[in-house]
Each structure stands twice: as C-alpha cells, then as structure tokens.
Write a protein that holds these residues in place. Sequence first.
Motif, PDB file in Angstrom:
ATOM      1  N   ALA A  83     -16.282  69.356 -11.090  1.00 11.76           N
ATOM      2  CA  ALA A  83     -15.599  68.675 -12.195  1.00 11.76           C
ATOM      3  C   ALA A  83     -14.340  67.907 -11.775  1.00 11.76           C
ATOM      4  CB  ALA A  83     -15.284  69.654 -13.309  1.00 11.76           C
ATOM      5  N   ILE A  84     -14.430  67.165 -10.681  1.00  4.82           N
ATOM      6  CA  ILE A  84     -13.322  66.294 -10.289  1.00  4.82           C
ATOM      7  C   ILE A  84     -13.428  65.041 -11.141  1.00  4.82           C
ATOM      8  CG2 ILE A  84     -12.283  64.935  -8.435  1.00  4.82           C
ATOM      9  CD1 ILE A  84     -13.593  66.943  -6.464  1.00  4.82           C
ATOM     10  N   ASP A  85     -12.396  64.738 -11.890  1.00  2.00           N
ATOM     11  CA  ASP A  85     -12.392  63.557 -12.753  1.00  2.00           C
ATOM     12  C   ASP A  85     -11.982  62.343 -11.908  1.00  2.00           C
ATOM     13  OD1 ASP A  85     -12.276  61.689 -14.756  1.00  2.00           O
ATOM     14  OD2 ASP A  85     -11.057  62.907 -16.109  1.00  2.00           O
ATOM     15  N   ILE A  86     -12.934  61.835 -11.139  1.00  2.00           N
ATOM     16  CA  ILE A  86     -12.658  60.737 -10.214  1.00  2.00           C
ATOM     17  C   ILE A  86     -12.117  59.507 -10.935  1.00  2.00           C
ATOM     18  CG2 ILE A  86     -13.717  59.149  -8.537  1.00  2.00           C
ATOM     19  CD1 ILE A  86     -15.457  61.524  -7.616  1.00  2.00           C
ATOM     20  N   PRO A  87     -12.672  59.081 -12.081  1.00  2.00           N
ATOM     21  CA  PRO A  87     -12.094  57.915 -12.759  1.00  2.00           C
ATOM     22  C   PRO A  87     -10.614  58.111 -13.133  1.00  2.00           C
ATOM     23  CG  PRO A  87     -14.276  58.337 -13.614  1.00  2.00           C
ATOM     24  CD  PRO A  87     -13.930  59.500 -12.717  1.00  2.00           C
ATOM     25  N   GLU A  88     -10.263  59.308 -13.568  1.00  3.88           N
ATOM     26  CA  GLU A  88      -8.864  59.583 -13.908  1.00  3.88           C
ATOM     27  C   GLU A  88      -7.968  59.429 -12.671  1.00  3.88           C
ATOM     28  OE1 GLU A  88      -6.179  63.111 -15.936  1.00  3.88           O
ATOM     29  OE2 GLU A  88      -7.834  63.696 -14.611  1.00  3.88           O
ATOM     30  N   VAL A  89      -8.414  59.968 -11.549  1.00 10.78           N
ATOM     31  CA  VAL A  89      -7.623  59.884 -10.319  1.00 10.78           C
ATOM     32  C   VAL A  89      -7.559  58.436  -9.838  1.00 10.78           C
ATOM     33  CG1 VAL A  89      -7.362  60.708  -7.951  1.00 10.78           C
ATOM     34  CG2 VAL A  89      -8.201  62.261  -9.709  1.00 10.78           C
ATOM     35  N   LEU A  90      -8.650  57.680  -9.964  1.00  7.97           N
ATOM     36  CA  LEU A  90      -8.640  56.274  -9.570  1.00  7.97           C
ATOM     37  C   LEU A  90      -7.613  55.480 -10.369  1.00  7.97           C
ATOM     38  CD1 LEU A  90     -12.470  55.637  -9.182  1.00  7.97           C
ATOM     39  CD2 LEU A  90     -10.758  55.467  -7.367  1.00  7.97           C
ATOM     40  N   VAL A  91      -7.586  55.695 -11.675  1.00  2.34           N
ATOM     41  CA  VAL A  91      -6.599  54.996 -12.516  1.00  2.34           C
ATOM     42  C   VAL A  91      -5.188  55.402 -12.117  1.00  2.34           C
ATOM     43  CG1 VAL A  91      -5.745  54.753 -14.882  1.00  2.34           C
ATOM     44  CG2 VAL A  91      -8.198  54.637 -14.430  1.00  2.34           C
ATOM     45  N   HIS A  92      -4.997  56.677 -11.844  1.00  2.00           N
ATOM     46  CA  HIS A  92      -3.693  57.185 -11.405  1.00  2.00           C
ATOM     47  C   HIS A  92      -3.265  56.511 -10.096  1.00  2.00           C
ATOM     48  CE1 HIS A  92      -0.490  60.057 -10.559  1.00  2.00           C
ATOM     49  NE2 HIS A  92      -1.079  60.379  -9.418  1.00  2.00           N
ATOM     50  N   LEU A  93      -4.196  56.400  -9.150  1.00  2.00           N
ATOM     51  CA  LEU A  93      -3.875  55.775  -7.867  1.00  2.00           C
ATOM     52  C   LEU A  93      -3.642  54.276  -8.011  1.00  2.00           C
ATOM     53  CD1 LEU A  93      -6.319  57.707  -5.530  1.00  2.00           C
ATOM     54  CD2 LEU A  93      -3.824  57.868  -5.566  1.00  2.00           C
ATOM     55  N   ARG A  94      -4.379  53.632  -8.917  1.00  2.00           N
ATOM     56  CA  ARG A  94      -4.146  52.202  -9.175  1.00  2.00           C
ATOM     57  C   ARG A  94      -2.725  51.989  -9.695  1.00  2.00           C
ATOM     58  NH1 ARG A  94      -9.704  50.032 -12.144  1.00  2.00           N
ATOM     59  NH2 ARG A  94     -11.096  50.476 -10.383  1.00  2.00           N
ATOM     60  N   GLU A  95      -2.302  52.902 -10.551  1.00  2.00           N
ATOM     61  CA  GLU A  95      -0.940  52.825 -11.084  1.00  2.00           C
ATOM     62  C   GLU A  95       0.082  52.969  -9.957  1.00  2.00           C
ATOM     63  OE1 GLU A  95       1.809  55.590 -13.957  1.00  2.00           O
ATOM     64  OE2 GLU A  95      -0.290  55.335 -14.527  1.00  2.00           O
ATOM     65  N   LYS A  96      -0.160  53.901  -9.035  1.00  2.00           N
ATOM     66  CA  LYS A  96       0.748  54.085  -7.896  1.00  2.00           C
ATOM     67  C   LYS A  96       0.814  52.839  -7.025  1.00  2.00           C
ATOM     68  CE  LYS A  96       1.037  58.911  -6.603  1.00  2.00           C
ATOM     69  NZ  LYS A  96       0.624  59.897  -5.606  1.00  2.00           N
ATOM     70  N   VAL A  97      -0.352  52.248  -6.740  1.00  2.00           N
ATOM     71  CA  VAL A  97      -0.394  51.029  -5.913  1.00  2.00           C
ATOM     72  C   VAL A  97       0.368  49.909  -6.612  1.00  2.00           C
ATOM     73  CG1 VAL A  97      -1.912  49.228  -4.997  1.00  2.00           C
ATOM     74  CG2 VAL A  97      -2.534  51.628  -4.714  1.00  2.00           C
ATOM     75  N   ALA A  98       0.177  49.782  -7.912  1.00  2.00           N
ATOM     76  CA  ALA A  98       0.880  48.730  -8.664  1.00  2.00           C
ATOM     77  C   ALA A  98       2.390  48.955  -8.655  1.00  2.00           C
ATOM     78  CB  ALA A  98       0.359  48.673 -10.097  1.00  2.00           C
ATOM     79  N   GLU A  99       2.816  50.212  -8.791  1.00  2.00           N
ATOM     80  CA  GLU A  99       4.245  50.519  -8.755  1.00  2.00           C
ATOM     81  C   GLU A  99       4.870  50.213  -7.403  1.00  2.00           C
ATOM     82  OE1 GLU A  99       4.504  54.613  -9.911  1.00  2.00           O
ATOM     83  OE2 GLU A  99       4.251  54.168 -12.044  1.00  2.00           O
TER      84      GLU A  99
END
Length: 174
Positions: A83-99
């Motif tokens: 149950a790894i929520d990969i889409p949630e982590v991807l969005v989180h990482l996209r936010e980090k890259v954008a920041e």
Amino acid sequence: NGRTDALADEVGRQALRCIRCSACLNVCPVYERAGGHAYGSVYPGPIGAILTPQLRGTASEVDASLPYASSLCGACYDVCPVAIDIPEVLVHLREKVAEEGGKGHRLEKAAIKASTWVLDHPGVLGAGERIASATRKLHPRKLPGPGARQWTESRDLPDMPAEPFRDWWKKNRT
C-alpha cells in the motif's frame, strides 16, 4: 545512502516499505511504453521514480525529472501489496522540485515559450512539419544533451513520417 533522509520525510518514507515485487512496474502505462531503466535509476518503474530522488536527491536534472515521469493514474497504488501511495509521493516530490527551483528549468521555460509561439501560428507549425518530413533522412537516431542522450541510449527515436499528418488528412479525408 539517503535512507535516513527518506525516513525523515513523512510522506516519502512509505517508499522504504517496498519489497521490490515489480507490481507497479507491470501496470504503469508510462513505464510500459518507456521501459523501467530509461531514466537512469537503479530502481525500475514507478517505485524508482520516488525512491531514487529521495536517496540521491534532486541535484541532477535526471533525478529532478523522475517525479514527472508519471500520469498519476494510480494503477501502481491499486496493485501495491504494501500500500505505498506512489501518486501521493510523486506529487510531494514534484512540489519539492518546484520549491528548489527545478534544476535546468530555464531551458524548459524557453522551450515552452517557443512552442507556445509556434502553436499560436498555424502557418509556422505547418511549415515546420513539412520541413521536418522533407529532411527526415538527416535526423539523428540519438538525441544530444545529457538527459536526452541518456534516454536515447536505451531506445531509438521513431521514424519521422514521409508527410505531415495535416497534408495526409487533406488528401485522405472523406
């Protein structure tokens, strides 16, 4: 090896539960088309897109682009046995890259601006399509540049069609 930093990330830490079953890789439409190792990660597929940037950071342009190598359809989450929520982590990482300002994004912004201009001028687009088709034998089989070169080392570019779609459509529509 970066796992302590990944563990400290409340959203990203779930990637460390991965048992390397490849279920996410087998259902991902992006990786079905592109191949699991196409993005320079030791870990293939969607899990690699979230684990690699956490372990190595997003300093390189390739690692910063990994979280964007997904359609966020959620098929990987549906099949993940832990149950790894990969889409949630991807969005989180996209936010980090954008920041962080997104590595190499100056070139991307220029490309988007140029593409917008071309798409706003249909005559220019049509001329470009005809030139591309006419010179198709001259096109390289591998792309230049660090990110593009790495991508084309593991696959060939598709052949350019003999004529642009618009011209074909004018001749063949009923």
